[in-house]
Design a protein around this motif. Structure first.
Motif, PDB file in Angstrom:
ATOM      1  N   VAL A  45       0.748  -1.303  -0.049  1.00 55.02           N
ATOM      2  CA  VAL A  45       0.110  -0.070   0.024  1.00 55.02           C
ATOM      3  C   VAL A  45       1.036   1.198   0.017  1.00 55.02           C
ATOM      4  O   VAL A  45       1.627   1.381   0.754  1.00 55.02           O
ATOM      5  N   PHE A  46       0.579   2.234  -0.836  1.00 57.28           N
ATOM      6  CA  PHE A  46       1.552   3.245  -1.260  1.00 57.28           C
ATOM      7  C   PHE A  46       0.777   4.607  -0.412  1.00 57.28           C
ATOM      8  O   PHE A  46      -0.653   4.592  -0.252  1.00 57.28           O
ATOM      9  N   PHE A  47       1.603   5.438  -0.218  1.00 54.65           N
ATOM     10  CA  PHE A  47       0.999   6.821   0.387  1.00 54.65           C
ATOM     11  C   PHE A  47       1.030   7.993  -0.812  1.00 54.65           C
ATOM     12  O   PHE A  47       2.032   8.148  -1.417  1.00 54.65           O
ATOM     13  N   TYR A  48      -0.087   8.769  -0.931  1.00 58.15           N
ATOM     14  CA  TYR A  48      -0.228   9.826  -1.704  1.00 58.15           C
ATOM     15  C   TYR A  48      -0.629  10.902  -0.841  1.00 58.15           C
ATOM     16  O   TYR A  48      -1.655  10.869  -0.282  1.00 58.15           O
ATOM     17  N   GLU A  99      -1.853  10.515  -9.882  1.00 61.11           N
ATOM     18  CA  GLU A  99      -0.873   9.803  -9.961  1.00 61.11           C
ATOM     19  C   GLU A  99      -1.059   8.394  -8.945  1.00 61.11           C
ATOM     20  O   GLU A  99      -0.190   7.528  -8.935  1.00 61.11           O
ATOM     21  N   ALA A 100      -2.151   8.414  -8.290  1.00 58.94           N
ATOM     22  CA  ALA A 100      -2.534   7.495  -7.433  1.00 58.94           C
ATOM     23  C   ALA A 100      -3.193   6.465  -8.125  1.00 58.94           C
ATOM     24  O   ALA A 100      -3.949   6.614  -9.291  1.00 58.94           O
ATOM     25  N   PRO A 101      -3.053   5.064  -7.739  1.00 58.14           N
ATOM     26  CA  PRO A 101      -3.575   3.936  -8.722  1.00 58.14           C
ATOM     27  C   PRO A 101      -5.258   3.949  -8.682  1.00 58.14           C
ATOM     28  O   PRO A 101      -5.812   4.285  -7.546  1.00 58.14           O
ATOM     29  N   ALA A 102      -5.775   3.896  -9.641  1.00 58.13           N
ATOM     30  CA  ALA A 102      -7.310   3.869  -9.679  1.00 58.13           C
ATOM     31  C   ALA A 102      -8.124   2.665  -9.237  1.00 58.13           C
ATOM     32  O   ALA A 102      -9.116   2.671  -8.642  1.00 58.13           O
ATOM     33  N   ALA A 103      -7.564   1.520  -9.432  1.00 57.98           N
ATOM     34  CA  ALA A 103      -7.994   0.361  -9.130  1.00 57.98           C
ATOM     35  C   ALA A 103      -7.442  -0.703  -7.708  1.00 57.98           C
ATOM     36  O   ALA A 103      -7.666  -1.622  -7.683  1.00 57.98           O
ATOM     37  N   ARG A 104      -6.399   0.357  -7.255  1.00 57.19           N
ATOM     38  CA  ARG A 104      -5.746  -0.211  -6.067  1.00 57.19           C
ATOM     39  C   ARG A 104      -6.138   0.244  -4.805  1.00 57.19           C
ATOM     40  O   ARG A 104      -6.381   1.591  -4.658  1.00 57.19           O
TER      41      ARG A 104
END
Length: 139
Positions: A34-37, A46-51
């Protein structure tokens, strides 16, 4: 079959099993990563749309609206703002103007649907990613 051929077949089978195990572990790790945005990064797509990812910043003052267990609020990094919807009980330290990290997904309507909300635990603490995102947004 000669002993040499049996040994080679056993080594090849062992390598195949090891390769499969490594592939499964890496796949599971990638799915749970899980990434931080920041709100600015989410607005820039820049954030993933489906994750699932983490959104961090400050709870915008005057944005918290409660209806039973559903809470709507906005997270800002002082440059951009993202609307958040959360169903559940918020942490005791959740307040307007304070740091927050929400984990969830971005909905089709542009609202971040949080599955988990974390509030900072004292006056001096802010997640390093959130502090860095706020500093970059101020520049």
């Amino acid at each position: 079959m000669k002993p040499r051929h049996r040994r080679m077949a056993a080594i090849a089978a062992g390598l195949a099993v090891l390769g499969t195990a490594v592939a499964l572990v890496l796949n599971a790790f990638n799915r749970n990563l899980v990434f931080f945005y920041s709100p600015s990064q989410v607005a820039a797509q820049e954030a993933p749309a489906a994750r699932t990812f983490r959104l961090g910043g400050l709870v915008e003052r005057g944005s918290v609206q409660r209806r039973d267990l559903t809470v709507h609020f906005r997270v800002t990094d002082t440059a951009r703002t993202i609307a958040v919807r959360y169903e559940g009980i918020l942490p005791d330290l959740f307040k307007e103007g304070k740091g927050v990290v929400a984990q969830g997904r971005l909905g089709a309507d542009g609202v971040f649907v949080a599955q988990e909300v974390l509030a900072k635990h004292d006056e001096n603490y802010m997640p390093p990613e959130a502090a860095q995102a706020l500093q970059e947004a101020r520049k």
